[in-house]
Scaffold this active site. Structure first.
Site, PDB file in Angstrom:
ATOM      1  N   LYS A 148       1.101  -0.847   0.053  1.00 37.42           N
ATOM      2  CA  LYS A 148       0.174  -0.317  -0.118  1.00 37.42           C
ATOM      3  C   LYS A 148       0.874   1.482  -0.237  1.00 37.42           C
ATOM      4  O   LYS A 148       0.133   2.075  -0.031  1.00 37.42           O
ATOM      5  CB  LYS A 148      -0.938  -0.372   0.966  1.00 37.42           C
ATOM      6  CG  LYS A 148      -1.999  -0.995   1.145  1.00 37.42           C
ATOM      7  CD  LYS A 148      -3.511  -0.462   1.364  1.00 37.42           C
ATOM      8  CE  LYS A 148      -4.557  -1.427   1.343  1.00 37.42           C
ATOM      9  NZ  LYS A 148      -4.227  -2.489   2.227  1.00 37.42           N
ATOM     10  N   SER A 205      -8.462  -0.448   7.429  1.00 39.80           N
ATOM     11  CA  SER A 205      -8.197  -0.811   8.570  1.00 39.80           C
ATOM     12  C   SER A 205      -7.176  -0.892   8.845  1.00 39.80           C
ATOM     13  O   SER A 205      -6.247  -1.903   9.992  1.00 39.80           O
ATOM     14  CB  SER A 205      -9.310  -2.134   8.347  1.00 39.80           C
ATOM     15  OG  SER A 205      -8.406  -2.872   6.840  1.00 39.80           O
ATOM     16  N   GLU A 260     -10.367 -13.767  -2.950  1.00 45.64           N
ATOM     17  CA  GLU A 260     -10.917 -13.172  -1.564  1.00 45.64           C
ATOM     18  C   GLU A 260     -11.334 -14.255  -0.500  1.00 45.64           C
ATOM     19  O   GLU A 260     -11.312 -15.359  -1.087  1.00 45.64           O
ATOM     20  CB  GLU A 260     -11.619 -11.943  -2.106  1.00 45.64           C
ATOM     21  CG  GLU A 260     -12.341 -12.726  -2.685  1.00 45.64           C
ATOM     22  CD  GLU A 260     -14.168 -12.007  -2.887  1.00 45.64           C
ATOM     23  OE1 GLU A 260     -13.961 -10.494  -2.962  1.00 45.64           O
ATOM     24  OE2 GLU A 260     -15.101 -12.086  -3.404  1.00 45.64           O
ATOM     25  N   GLY A 294     -16.513 -13.037   2.948  1.00 43.30           N
ATOM     26  CA  GLY A 294     -16.825 -11.945   2.483  1.00 43.30           C
ATOM     27  C   GLY A 294     -16.187 -11.831   0.365  1.00 43.30           C
ATOM     28  O   GLY A 294     -15.395 -11.101  -0.289  1.00 43.30           O
ATOM     29  N   ASP A 297     -18.067 -10.479  -1.797  1.00 43.13           N
ATOM     30  CA  ASP A 297     -18.517  -9.413  -3.281  1.00 43.13           C
ATOM     31  C   ASP A 297     -17.861  -9.470  -3.750  1.00 43.13           C
ATOM     32  O   ASP A 297     -18.433  -8.988  -4.771  1.00 43.13           O
ATOM     33  CB  ASP A 297     -18.673  -8.425  -1.868  1.00 43.13           C
ATOM     34  CG  ASP A 297     -17.200  -8.122  -1.762  1.00 43.13           C
ATOM     35  OD1 ASP A 297     -17.130  -8.655  -0.873  1.00 43.13           O
ATOM     36  OD2 ASP A 297     -16.901  -6.904  -2.576  1.00 43.13           O
ATOM     37  N   SER A 333       1.417  -9.486   0.073  1.00 42.52           N
ATOM     38  CA  SER A 333       1.102  -8.577  -0.129  1.00 42.52           C
ATOM     39  C   SER A 333       1.438  -8.031   1.151  1.00 42.52           C
ATOM     40  O   SER A 333       1.255  -6.274   1.227  1.00 42.52           O
ATOM     41  CB  SER A 333      -0.904  -7.850  -0.364  1.00 42.52           C
ATOM     42  OG  SER A 333      -1.044  -9.319   0.714  1.00 42.52           O
TER      43      SER A 333
HETATM   44  C1  LIG Z   1      -5.176  -3.602   1.751  1.00 41.16           C
HETATM   45  C2  LIG Z   1      -4.902  -4.895   0.711  1.00 41.16           C
HETATM   46  C3  LIG Z   1      -5.066  -6.106   0.349  1.00 41.16           C
HETATM   47  C4  LIG Z   1      -6.217  -5.660  -0.308  1.00 41.16           C
HETATM   48  O1  LIG Z   1      -6.380  -4.681  -1.401  1.00 41.16           O
HETATM   49  P1  LIG Z   1      -7.276  -3.750  -2.591  1.00 41.16           P
HETATM   50  O2  LIG Z   1      -6.716  -2.592  -2.784  1.00 41.16           O
HETATM   51  O3  LIG Z   1      -7.987  -3.326  -1.420  1.00 41.16           O
HETATM   52  O4  LIG Z   1      -7.514  -5.215  -2.708  1.00 41.16           O
HETATM   53  C5  LIG Z   1      -4.506  -7.341   0.148  1.00 41.16           C
HETATM   54  N1  LIG Z   1      -3.340  -7.428   1.118  1.00 41.16           N
HETATM   55  C6  LIG Z   1      -2.827  -6.637   2.234  1.00 41.16           C
HETATM   56  C7  LIG Z   1      -1.850  -6.702   2.991  1.00 41.16           C
HETATM   57  C8  LIG Z   1      -3.164  -5.550   1.922  1.00 41.16           C
HETATM   58  O5  LIG Z   1      -2.972  -3.914   3.184  1.00 41.16           O
END
Ligand SMILES: *Cc1c(COP(=O)(O)O)cnc(C)c1O
Length: 322
Positions: free
Chosen positions: A57, A82, A208, A212, A214, A308
């Protein structure tokens, strides 16, 4: 939003890649012979849990804030999250000398709240099961003249997130399939823009949490489906709906959306820890858990998996994988 919400393109991902160079880590790509042998394919892990502040992010956040004009920089930024987007905005703001205010859920993981404060941001809390964080964020933005940067549905955020897949493909060459986690779709949409431009034959999968789903419902029905806050270990993917910007990109370029259970997430976390010595948060293991479920159909393929994020309190990590 003060931003004109135009659809980002691959040219925006390239511009983002130039903008973030020198500030955002070019994270390594990890391999494991044991994992490859066990699955019968090649897995190239893009290690975004080793990114600054512990998740991809930071890419989107820094790209968005680096584009602020003088007035926006002087007034400051507000974000709701969050956790990881909060830390990302807080760190990017500190890097650029911009004041940051973050709206976070009361039950956000302690390490994420502490890290956000440690980066110098002001934290405002709300109850995620009864209050609307988007409304709170918008109200603060309006009252104080701050620029609101949402966690996924923003062209500069999507373009920034796309730089991870761009680096992955640059580093390892064409892949037959790439798996990315799916919350609101910023990462998956950015990944889709990059892969579609660089290697149009690559199949792209979003993963996902089952509780959830969606995104999967939206993908199959062709319209954005809204859900109640899902109860899942994957706190970074507890989003209620895809975005107006992310959904059309996902519809156009993504092959399928898969779901995994919390048990499958924990299993994937355990395997990443035991085999590769990596500490990955539940949301960060979504894509790998999805790949493991699909491995049978991908025999012999060269695949990419975006890990991620790695932000999890160690006692909680230990309890989950024990
Ligand atoms: C925010 C996040 C996601 C999901 O990313 P989106 O862009 O909202 O789909 C996945 N993994 C981690 C660790 C995140 O912080």
């Amino acid at each position: 939003m003060t931003h004109t919400a135009t659809q980002p393109t691959y040219a925006d991902v390239e511009a983002a890649a130039r903008r973030i160079t020198g500030t955002v880590h070019r994270t390594p790509v990890l391999r494991s012979r044991r994992i490859d042998a066990g699955l019968g394919l090649e897995v190239h892990f893009k290690a975004e849990h080793l990114q600054r502040m512990g998740a991809f992010k930071f890419r989107g956040a820094f790209n968005a804030l680096a584009r602020f004009d003088a007035r926006q920089r002087a007034a400051g930024v507000v974000a709701y999250s969050s956790g990881n987007h909060a830390q990302a905005i807080a760190l990017a703001a500190r890097e650029l000398g911009i004041a940051a205010m973050i709206v976070m859920p009361l039950d956000a993981p302690a390490s994420k709240v502490a890290a956000t404060r440690a980066y110098g941001a002001e934290v405002v809390t709300y109850d995620r099961y009864s209050e609307d964080r988007e409304a709170i964020g918008r109200a603060i933005a309006n009252e104080r003249g701050l620029t609101l940067i949402p966690p996924y549905d923003h062209p500069d955020v999507i373009a920034g997130q796309g730089t991870a897949a761009r680096e992955l493909i640059e580093d390892v060459g064409p892949l037959e399939a790439i798996f990315a986690p799916l919350g609101g779709g910023g990462l998956l949409a950015g990944t889709a823009l990059a892969a579609n431009a660089l290697t149009p034959d690559t199949r792209i999968y979003g993963v996902e949490p089952e509780a959830g789903n969606d995104g999967q419902q939206s993908f199959r029905s062709g319209r954005i489906v809204h859900i109640e806050t899902p109860r899942t270990l994957a706190d970074g993917a507890q989003t209620l709906h895809l975005g107006e910007l992310t959904f059309p990109i996902i519809q156009r370029h993504v092959s399928d959306i898969l779901t995994v259970s919390d048990a499958e997430l924990v299993d994937a976390m355990r395997l990443l820890a035991s085999t590769m010595k990596q500490v990955v948060e539940p949301t960060g293991a979504l894509a790998f858990a999805g790949l493991r479920k699909t491995a049978g159909e991908l025999a012999g393929n060269r695949t990419g998996v975006i890990i991620s994020g790695g932000n999890i309190d160690l006692p909680r990590f230990a309890a989950l994988i024990a």
